[in-house]
Design a protein around this motif. Sequence first.
Motif, mmCIF file in Angstrom:
data_model
loop_
_atom_site.group_PDB
_atom_site.id
_atom_site.type_symbol
_atom_site.label_atom_id
_atom_site.label_comp_id
_atom_site.label_asym_id
_atom_site.label_seq_id
_atom_site.Cartn_x
_atom_site.Cartn_y
_atom_site.Cartn_z
ATOM 1 N N LEU A 1 -76.058 8.070 -66.554
ATOM 2 C CA LEU A 1 -77.331 7.612 -67.108
ATOM 3 C C LEU A 1 -78.463 8.598 -66.807
ATOM 4 C CD1 LEU A 1 -77.125 3.778 -66.378
ATOM 5 C CD2 LEU A 1 -76.916 4.937 -68.589
ATOM 6 N N LEU A 2 -78.518 9.116 -65.578
ATOM 7 C CA LEU A 2 -79.526 10.122 -65.250
ATOM 8 C C LEU A 2 -79.358 11.374 -66.102
ATOM 9 C CD1 LEU A 2 -79.831 10.011 -61.366
ATOM 10 C CD2 LEU A 2 -81.664 9.729 -63.017
ATOM 11 N N PHE A 3 -78.115 11.800 -66.254
ATOM 12 C CA PHE A 3 -77.852 12.990 -67.043
ATOM 13 C C PHE A 3 -78.211 12.764 -68.504
ATOM 14 C CE2 PHE A 3 -74.901 15.871 -69.311
ATOM 15 C CZ PHE A 3 -75.426 17.062 -68.844
ATOM 16 N N ALA A 4 -77.846 11.611 -69.078
ATOM 17 C CA ALA A 4 -78.161 11.307 -70.473
ATOM 18 C C ALA A 4 -79.673 11.242 -70.686
ATOM 19 C CB ALA A 4 -77.505 9.991 -70.882
ATOM 20 N N ALA A 5 -80.393 10.590 -69.779
ATOM 21 C CA ALA A 5 -81.851 10.528 -69.887
ATOM 22 C C ALA A 5 -82.448 11.930 -69.770
ATOM 23 C CB ALA A 5 -82.423 9.609 -68.819
ATOM 24 N N GLY A 6 -81.897 12.729 -68.873
ATOM 25 C CA GLY A 6 -82.379 14.095 -68.716
ATOM 26 C C GLY A 6 -82.170 14.926 -69.961
ATOM 27 N N ILE A 7 -81.027 14.768 -70.597
ATOM 28 C CA ILE A 7 -80.760 15.526 -71.822
ATOM 29 C C ILE A 7 -81.773 15.159 -72.909
ATOM 30 C CG2 ILE A 7 -79.134 15.745 -73.755
ATOM 31 C CD1 ILE A 7 -76.894 15.792 -71.744
ATOM 32 N N PHE B 1 -84.879 13.817 -72.544
ATOM 33 C CA PHE B 1 -86.290 14.021 -72.265
ATOM 34 C C PHE B 1 -86.615 15.305 -71.512
ATOM 35 C CE2 PHE B 1 -85.548 9.429 -72.594
ATOM 36 C CZ PHE B 1 -86.315 9.186 -73.733
ATOM 37 N N ALA B 2 -85.701 15.831 -70.742
ATOM 38 C CA ALA B 2 -85.944 17.068 -69.995
ATOM 39 C C ALA B 2 -84.622 17.818 -69.845
ATOM 40 C CB ALA B 2 -86.542 16.754 -68.630
ATOM 41 N N PRO B 3 -84.197 18.522 -70.907
ATOM 42 C CA PRO B 3 -82.886 19.175 -70.853
ATOM 43 C C PRO B 3 -82.759 20.224 -69.754
ATOM 44 C CG PRO B 3 -84.042 19.721 -72.884
ATOM 45 C CD PRO B 3 -84.845 18.691 -72.194
ATOM 46 N N GLY B 4 -83.845 20.889 -69.392
ATOM 47 C CA GLY B 4 -83.788 21.866 -68.304
ATOM 48 C C GLY B 4 -83.504 21.186 -66.975
ATOM 49 N N LEU C 1 -81.245 16.190 -79.570
ATOM 50 C CA LEU C 1 -81.555 15.188 -80.591
ATOM 51 C C LEU C 1 -82.370 14.093 -79.933
ATOM 52 C CD1 LEU C 1 -78.077 15.039 -82.314
ATOM 53 C CD2 LEU C 1 -80.116 16.242 -83.109
ATOM 54 N N ARG C 2 -83.626 14.396 -79.683
ATOM 55 C CA ARG C 2 -84.506 13.432 -79.013
ATOM 56 C C ARG C 2 -84.884 12.323 -79.994
ATOM 57 N NH1 ARG C 2 -87.424 18.388 -76.821
ATOM 58 N NH2 ARG C 2 -86.444 18.654 -74.804
ATOM 59 N N PRO C 3 -84.898 11.095 -79.518
ATOM 60 C CA PRO C 3 -85.309 10.006 -80.417
ATOM 61 C C PRO C 3 -86.802 10.074 -80.708
ATOM 62 C CG PRO C 3 -84.922 9.184 -78.189
ATOM 63 C CD PRO C 3 -84.516 10.622 -78.205
ATOM 64 N N ALA C 4 -87.155 9.732 -81.922
ATOM 65 C CA ALA C 4 -88.576 9.712 -82.303
ATOM 66 C C ALA C 4 -89.169 8.369 -81.908
ATOM 67 C CB ALA C 4 -88.701 9.938 -83.793
ATOM 68 N N PHE C 5 -90.190 8.411 -81.065
ATOM 69 C CA PHE C 5 -90.854 7.176 -80.624
ATOM 70 C C PHE C 5 -92.156 7.016 -81.339
ATOM 71 C CE2 PHE C 5 -88.146 8.064 -76.912
ATOM 72 C CZ PHE C 5 -87.460 6.872 -76.871
ATOM 73 N N ALA D 1 -81.973 18.289 -66.685
ATOM 74 C CA ALA D 1 -80.594 17.800 -66.776
ATOM 75 C C ALA D 1 -79.613 18.920 -66.437
ATOM 76 C CB ALA D 1 -80.306 17.254 -68.164
ATOM 77 N N ALA D 2 -79.905 20.124 -66.899
ATOM 78 C CA ALA D 2 -79.032 21.261 -66.584
ATOM 79 C C ALA D 2 -79.026 21.536 -65.090
ATOM 80 C CB ALA D 2 -79.473 22.497 -67.362
ATOM 81 N N LEU D 3 -80.201 21.440 -64.452
ATOM 82 C CA LEU D 3 -80.263 21.645 -63.008
ATOM 83 C C LEU D 3 -79.544 20.534 -62.255
ATOM 84 C CD1 LEU D 3 -83.880 22.997 -62.476
ATOM 85 C CD2 LEU D 3 -81.725 24.240 -62.290
ATOM 86 N N LEU D 4 -79.675 19.286 -62.713
ATOM 87 C CA LEU D 4 -78.951 18.179 -62.092
ATOM 88 C C LEU D 4 -77.443 18.379 -62.225
ATOM 89 C CD1 LEU D 4 -81.083 15.100 -63.188
ATOM 90 C CD2 LEU D 4 -80.817 15.994 -60.879
ATOM 91 N N PHE D 5 -77.010 18.795 -63.404
ATOM 92 C CA PHE D 5 -75.586 19.031 -63.627
ATOM 93 C C PHE D 5 -75.100 20.187 -62.748
ATOM 94 C CE2 PHE D 5 -71.968 20.779 -65.997
ATOM 95 C CZ PHE D 5 -71.173 19.650 -66.024
ATOM 96 N N SER D 6 -75.918 21.218 -62.614
ATOM 97 C CA SER D 6 -75.558 22.349 -61.763
ATOM 98 C C SER D 6 -75.466 21.910 -60.303
ATOM 99 C CB SER D 6 -76.598 23.456 -61.921
ATOM 100 O OG SER D 6 -76.266 24.564 -61.140
ATOM 101 N N ALA D 7 -76.378 21.038 -59.868
ATOM 102 C CA ALA D 7 -76.330 20.533 -58.495
ATOM 103 C C ALA D 7 -75.067 19.706 -58.264
ATOM 104 C CB ALA D 7 -77.577 19.692 -58.210
ATOM 105 N N LEU D 8 -74.677 18.905 -59.248
ATOM 106 C CA LEU D 8 -73.438 18.132 -59.132
ATOM 107 C C LEU D 8 -72.231 19.068 -59.038
ATOM 108 C CD1 LEU D 8 -72.066 15.349 -59.120
ATOM 109 C CD2 LEU D 8 -72.010 15.476 -61.609
#
Length: 166
Positions: A13-19, A21-24, A162-166, A26-33
């Motif tokens: 869920l954290l990774f999906a939210a990161g992708i 709203f903040a893909p950079g 593919l960010r959702p349009a709010f 999310a990439a750092l979180l994935f790299s940390a994992l």
Amino acid sequence: MKWIHRYSSPIFLLFAAGILFAPGLAALLFSALCALIALEMRRTLHSLQEGGVEATATIECIERDSDGDPIPVMAFETAEGAGVVGSPFNYTSLSFGFVSARKGDIGKELQIRYQPDNPEKFVVKADEGNTRIAFFILLVFMVLTAVAGVAELLGCIEIETLRPAF
């Protein structure tokens, strides 16, 4: 590594939210994992290399992991005489490797190396080179993902999502 299975839903869920709203980030979180997985893998492989005990194991059966890859279930006896049945700590299942689990391998004997204080953690000796290759690939992927994340956060690159349009 059991914590990854235990916390897989929040991590996803954290990774999906990161992708979204903040893909950079999310990439750092994935790299940390990946770094945490690599550290655990390196620690275990080092302890097996330095203090591991060799034994002969027999392939009891071949099971499939969550990805459908064949994983051998092996049985061996420790130096103290305790029986252990389990799968190798890190089985790469590379088709070009020395050890590739096939149904015809049931009953085959292989040399393994296990931790004396935790014999459930063991590796197939002939597969140790493939394990090092998998570790190296994980490190390279971790570094590339971290560089991409930092570059995106600094505005050097833009990771399209593919960010959702709010």
